[in-house]
Motif scaffolding. Structure first.
Motif, PDB file in Angstrom:
ATOM      1  N   THR A  64       6.295 -49.435 -48.439  1.00 37.74           N
ATOM      2  CA  THR A  64       5.459 -49.165 -47.274  1.00 37.74           C
ATOM      3  C   THR A  64       5.804 -50.075 -46.107  1.00 37.74           C
ATOM      4  OG1 THR A  64       3.706 -48.663 -48.879  1.00 37.74           O
ATOM      5  CG2 THR A  64       3.057 -48.783 -46.585  1.00 37.74           C
ATOM      6  N   CYS A  65       5.802 -49.498 -44.907  1.00 39.17           N
ATOM      7  CA  CYS A  65       5.935 -50.252 -43.660  1.00 39.17           C
ATOM      8  C   CYS A  65       4.673 -50.017 -42.833  1.00 39.17           C
ATOM      9  CB  CYS A  65       7.139 -49.793 -42.848  1.00 39.17           C
ATOM     10  SG  CYS A  65       8.703 -49.828 -43.728  1.00 39.17           S
ATOM     11  N   TYR A  66       4.387 -50.946 -41.946  1.00 39.46           N
ATOM     12  CA  TYR A  66       3.169 -50.843 -41.144  1.00 39.46           C
ATOM     13  C   TYR A  66       3.518 -51.078 -39.678  1.00 39.46           C
ATOM     14  CZ  TYR A  66       1.252 -51.645 -45.810  1.00 39.46           C
ATOM     15  OH  TYR A  66       0.977 -51.571 -47.159  1.00 39.46           O
ATOM     16  N   LEU A  67       3.172 -50.111 -38.842  1.00 43.55           N
ATOM     17  CA  LEU A  67       3.396 -50.217 -37.397  1.00 43.55           C
ATOM     18  C   LEU A  67       2.044 -50.451 -36.739  1.00 43.55           C
ATOM     19  CD1 LEU A  67       5.399 -49.921 -34.976  1.00 43.55           C
ATOM     20  CD2 LEU A  67       4.700 -47.504 -34.898  1.00 43.55           C
ATOM     21  N   ILE A  68       1.952 -51.551 -36.004  1.00 42.11           N
ATOM     22  CA  ILE A  68       0.668 -51.968 -35.445  1.00 42.11           C
ATOM     23  C   ILE A  68       0.753 -52.023 -33.926  1.00 42.11           C
ATOM     24  CG2 ILE A  68      -1.073 -53.792 -35.454  1.00 42.11           C
ATOM     25  CD1 ILE A  68       0.294 -54.697 -38.180  1.00 42.11           C
ATOM     26  N   LYS A  69      -0.208 -51.340 -33.273  1.00 43.55           N
ATOM     27  CA  LYS A  69      -0.272 -51.397 -31.811  1.00 43.55           C
ATOM     28  C   LYS A  69      -1.288 -52.459 -31.409  1.00 43.55           C
ATOM     29  CE  LYS A  69      -0.571 -48.811 -27.536  1.00 43.55           C
ATOM     30  NZ  LYS A  69      -1.038 -47.603 -26.822  1.00 43.55           N
ATOM     31  N   HIS A  70      -0.774 -53.513 -30.825  1.00 44.16           N
ATOM     32  CA  HIS A  70      -1.611 -54.593 -30.307  1.00 44.16           C
ATOM     33  C   HIS A  70      -1.614 -54.484 -28.786  1.00 44.16           C
ATOM     34  CE1 HIS A  70      -2.696 -58.729 -29.135  1.00 44.16           C
ATOM     35  NE2 HIS A  70      -3.276 -58.824 -30.329  1.00 44.16           N
ATOM     36  N   ALA A  71      -2.655 -54.997 -28.164  1.00 42.08           N
ATOM     37  CA  ALA A  71      -2.742 -54.936 -26.697  1.00 42.08           C
ATOM     38  C   ALA A  71      -1.521 -55.570 -26.029  1.00 42.08           C
ATOM     39  CB  ALA A  71      -4.020 -55.630 -26.230  1.00 42.08           C
ATOM     40  N   LEU A 124      -3.244 -48.922 -36.428  1.00 38.04           N
ATOM     41  CA  LEU A 124      -2.266 -49.292 -37.449  1.00 38.04           C
ATOM     42  C   LEU A 124      -1.807 -48.022 -38.155  1.00 38.04           C
ATOM     43  CD1 LEU A 124      -2.496 -52.146 -40.063  1.00 38.04           C
ATOM     44  CD2 LEU A 124      -1.972 -49.838 -40.792  1.00 38.04           C
ATOM     45  N   TYR A 125      -0.495 -47.814 -38.183  1.00 37.77           N
ATOM     46  CA  TYR A 125       0.107 -46.673 -38.874  1.00 37.77           C
ATOM     47  C   TYR A 125       0.718 -47.148 -40.197  1.00 37.77           C
ATOM     48  CZ  TYR A 125       0.150 -44.249 -34.300  1.00 37.77           C
ATOM     49  OH  TYR A 125      -0.189 -43.669 -33.095  1.00 37.77           O
ATOM     50  N   ILE A 126       0.446 -46.401 -41.269  1.00 40.28           N
ATOM     51  CA  ILE A 126       1.108 -46.658 -42.549  1.00 40.28           C
ATOM     52  C   ILE A 126       2.288 -45.690 -42.656  1.00 40.28           C
ATOM     53  CG2 ILE A 126       0.885 -46.682 -45.055  1.00 40.28           C
ATOM     54  CD1 ILE A 126      -2.095 -47.153 -44.731  1.00 40.28           C
ATOM     55  N   MET A 127       3.483 -46.228 -42.823  1.00 38.35           N
ATOM     56  CA  MET A 127       4.685 -45.390 -42.839  1.00 38.35           C
ATOM     57  C   MET A 127       5.347 -45.390 -44.217  1.00 38.35           C
ATOM     58  SD  MET A 127       6.270 -45.809 -39.073  1.00 38.35           S
ATOM     59  CE  MET A 127       5.350 -44.984 -37.777  1.00 38.35           C
ATOM     60  N   ASN A 128       5.842 -44.223 -44.603  1.00 42.56           N
ATOM     61  CA  ASN A 128       6.544 -44.068 -45.877  1.00 42.56           C
ATOM     62  C   ASN A 128       7.933 -44.673 -45.730  1.00 42.56           C
ATOM     63  OD1 ASN A 128       8.153 -43.082 -48.022  1.00 42.56           O
ATOM     64  ND2 ASN A 128       6.840 -41.301 -48.285  1.00 42.56           N
ATOM     65  N   CYS A 129       8.174 -45.771 -46.424  1.00 44.39           N
ATOM     66  CA  CYS A 129       9.467 -46.449 -46.310  1.00 44.39           C
ATOM     67  C   CYS A 129      10.248 -46.430 -47.614  1.00 44.39           C
ATOM     68  CB  CYS A 129       9.265 -47.868 -45.802  1.00 44.39           C
ATOM     69  SG  CYS A 129       9.051 -47.899 -44.000  1.00 44.39           S
ATOM     70  N   TRP A 167      -4.328 -54.276 -49.254  1.00 49.53           N
ATOM     71  CA  TRP A 167      -3.447 -53.112 -49.322  1.00 49.53           C
ATOM     72  C   TRP A 167      -2.140 -53.565 -49.975  1.00 49.53           C
ATOM     73  CZ3 TRP A 167      -3.946 -50.294 -43.911  1.00 49.53           C
ATOM     74  CH2 TRP A 167      -5.262 -49.808 -43.770  1.00 49.53           C
ATOM     75  N   ILE A 168      -1.883 -53.020 -51.169  1.00 53.87           N
ATOM     76  CA  ILE A 168      -0.751 -53.468 -51.986  1.00 53.87           C
ATOM     77  C   ILE A 168       0.466 -52.589 -51.698  1.00 53.87           C
ATOM     78  CG2 ILE A 168       0.064 -53.865 -54.333  1.00 53.87           C
ATOM     79  CD1 ILE A 168      -2.882 -54.292 -55.155  1.00 53.87           C
ATOM     80  N   ASN A 169       1.521 -53.229 -51.214  1.00 54.86           N
ATOM     81  CA  ASN A 169       2.680 -52.497 -50.678  1.00 54.86           C
ATOM     82  C   ASN A 169       3.226 -51.425 -51.615  1.00 54.86           C
ATOM     83  OD1 ASN A 169       5.653 -51.981 -50.260  1.00 54.86           O
ATOM     84  ND2 ASN A 169       5.263 -53.194 -48.439  1.00 54.86           N
ATOM     85  N   HIS A 170       3.441 -51.755 -52.880  1.00 54.88           N
ATOM     86  CA  HIS A 170       4.155 -50.838 -53.781  1.00 54.88           C
ATOM     87  C   HIS A 170       3.234 -49.957 -54.634  1.00 54.88           C
ATOM     88  CE1 HIS A 170       8.130 -52.354 -52.852  1.00 54.88           C
ATOM     89  NE2 HIS A 170       7.824 -53.596 -53.210  1.00 54.88           N
ATOM     90  N   LYS A 192      -4.538 -42.887 -45.334  1.00 58.85           N
ATOM     91  CA  LYS A 192      -4.034 -42.048 -44.237  1.00 58.85           C
ATOM     92  C   LYS A 192      -2.624 -42.491 -43.895  1.00 58.85           C
ATOM     93  CE  LYS A 192      -7.484 -43.002 -41.396  1.00 58.85           C
ATOM     94  NZ  LYS A 192      -8.426 -42.965 -40.223  1.00 58.85           N
ATOM     95  N   MET A 193      -1.705 -41.532 -43.909  1.00 63.28           N
ATOM     96  CA  MET A 193      -0.330 -41.861 -43.577  1.00 63.28           C
ATOM     97  C   MET A 193      -0.003 -41.423 -42.154  1.00 63.28           C
ATOM     98  SD  MET A 193       0.813 -43.295 -46.332  1.00 63.28           S
ATOM     99  CE  MET A 193       2.608 -43.311 -46.095  1.00 63.28           C
ATOM    100  N   SER A 194       0.946 -42.128 -41.531  1.00 66.84           N
ATOM    101  CA  SER A 194       1.415 -41.751 -40.199  1.00 66.84           C
ATOM    102  C   SER A 194       1.839 -40.275 -40.187  1.00 66.84           C
ATOM    103  CB  SER A 194       2.607 -42.637 -39.818  1.00 66.84           C
ATOM    104  OG  SER A 194       3.039 -42.359 -38.515  1.00 66.84           O
ATOM    105  N   PRO A 195       1.501 -39.498 -39.139  1.00 69.86           N
ATOM    106  CA  PRO A 195       1.040 -39.904 -37.825  1.00 69.86           C
ATOM    107  C   PRO A 195      -0.473 -40.173 -37.700  1.00 69.86           C
ATOM    108  CG  PRO A 195       1.370 -37.544 -37.842  1.00 69.86           C
ATOM    109  CD  PRO A 195       1.824 -38.051 -39.191  1.00 69.86           C
ATOM    110  N   GLU A 196      -1.236 -40.005 -38.789  1.00 71.70           N
ATOM    111  CA  GLU A 196      -2.618 -40.484 -38.725  1.00 71.70           C
ATOM    112  C   GLU A 196      -2.593 -42.011 -38.678  1.00 71.70           C
ATOM    113  OE1 GLU A 196      -5.808 -38.312 -40.985  1.00 71.70           O
ATOM    114  OE2 GLU A 196      -4.059 -37.749 -42.209  1.00 71.70           O
ATOM    115  N   PHE A 197      -3.714 -42.609 -38.282  1.00 76.58           N
ATOM    116  CA  PHE A 197      -3.724 -44.071 -38.146  1.00 76.58           C
ATOM    117  C   PHE A 197      -5.124 -44.619 -38.402  1.00 76.58           C
ATOM    118  CE2 PHE A 197      -4.153 -42.148 -33.910  1.00 76.58           C
ATOM    119  CZ  PHE A 197      -5.342 -42.713 -33.472  1.00 76.58           C
TER     120      PHE A 197
END
Length: 274
Positions: free
Chosen positions: A62-69, A31-36, A255-258, A267-272
């Motif tokens: 905040t946006c969240y990018l999740i890699k699922h199988a 899961l990546y946390i992205m600055n939106c 995890w509170i969005n704002h 940890k912010m993207s590109p960390e995950f």
């Protein structure tokens, strides 16, 4: 071949097949946390009536990018990427609201982790306020998961909130997105008629619940405060309780969005997170 030896072989074979099944079990990989968006709220009294009147506060988006199988899943899309080109940011009509800036585009953050917009197969938005749906149409092919009540809620001038051509799955309650319990949309109405939050089961980090705007910052969560602009106060309070019950049951983190203080410790993207 003795009976005992046959039994031992059978047990070993079962153990190996169980290990293989576990190894192949679909789930969330990262899961990546992205600055939106980064913003300043003019008066946070509008989020906590009777408290903090006239007090300014830094907000994040905040946006969240999740890699699922089974594919990439995006949760919320933030402030429009076009705001990155605005020197003064996106200034609201109401001076008490948030002035947003976009220090990093969502497109550039996706590129940094090697993900193209076309790679995102599914997405969800917590709700349809502009700071959460600003880049939905960057992913015109991704199935959008949204509550029916939110989708049908009239926008400005009774305009639809999404392009009618965008593929959508309308929900009426909770939704296990991939059918394995690892990414679950939780219906949490109140802030808007069809607001929703997201529960993600990570293999190492454990369970996290992404708030959306069910709550805006930790002090409001701790005191169960309901913003004055929310669509329904009673539903907001009930949704906060649903989240609290989920956190308790799942031993989960919220995890509170704002909430900038919380996000600054993550940890912010590109960390995950795994």
């Amino acid at each position: 071949m003795t009976h005992k030896f046959k039994l031992a072989l059978a047990i070993a074979a079962l153990a190996l097949s169980a290990q293989a099944a576990l190894a192949q079990k679909p789930g969330v990989e990262k899961l990546y946390i992205m600055n939106c968006g980064e913003g300043v709220a003019g008066d946070i009294g509008r989020w906590s009536p009777g408290v903090n009147e006239g007090k300014s506060m830094d907000f994040v988006d905040t946006c969240y990018l999740i890699k699922h199988a089974k594919g990439w899943f995006l949760w919320d899309t933030g402030i429009p990427d076009a705001v990155a080109a605005m020197p003064n940011g996106l200034v609201p009509a109401d001076p008490k609201a948030v002035t947003w800036k976009r220090p990093k585009t969502l497109a550039s953050q996706l590129e940094q982790v090697g993900v193209k917009p076309a790679d995102v197969k599914a997405m969800g938005v917590s709700h349809t306020h502009p700071d959460h749906i600003g880049n939905v149409e960057m992913f015109p092919q991704a199935t959008l998961y949204v509550q029916k009540a939110e989708y049908e809620w009239p926008g400005a001038n009774n305009e639809p909130r999404f392009k009618p051509s965008h593929p959508v799955e309308l929900l009426s309650g909770d939704k296990d997105v991939f059918g394995d319990g690892n990414i679950t949309i939780l219906s949490t109405p109140g802030h808007t008629p069809g607001h929703q939050s997201l529960m993600v089961r990570l293999p190492k980090t454990g369970v996290v619940v992404l708030s959306g705007d069910a709550v805006h910052f930790k002090d409001n969560w701790d005191n169960r405060r309901v913003p004055s602009m929310n669509a329904n106060k009673e539903l907001t309070t009930a949704s906060m309780q649903k989240i609290a019950d989920t956190l308790d049951k799942e031993k989960a983190q919220l995890w509170i969005n704002h909430d900038k203080v919380q996000r600054d410790g993550q940890k912010m993207s590109p960390e995950f997170y795994e």
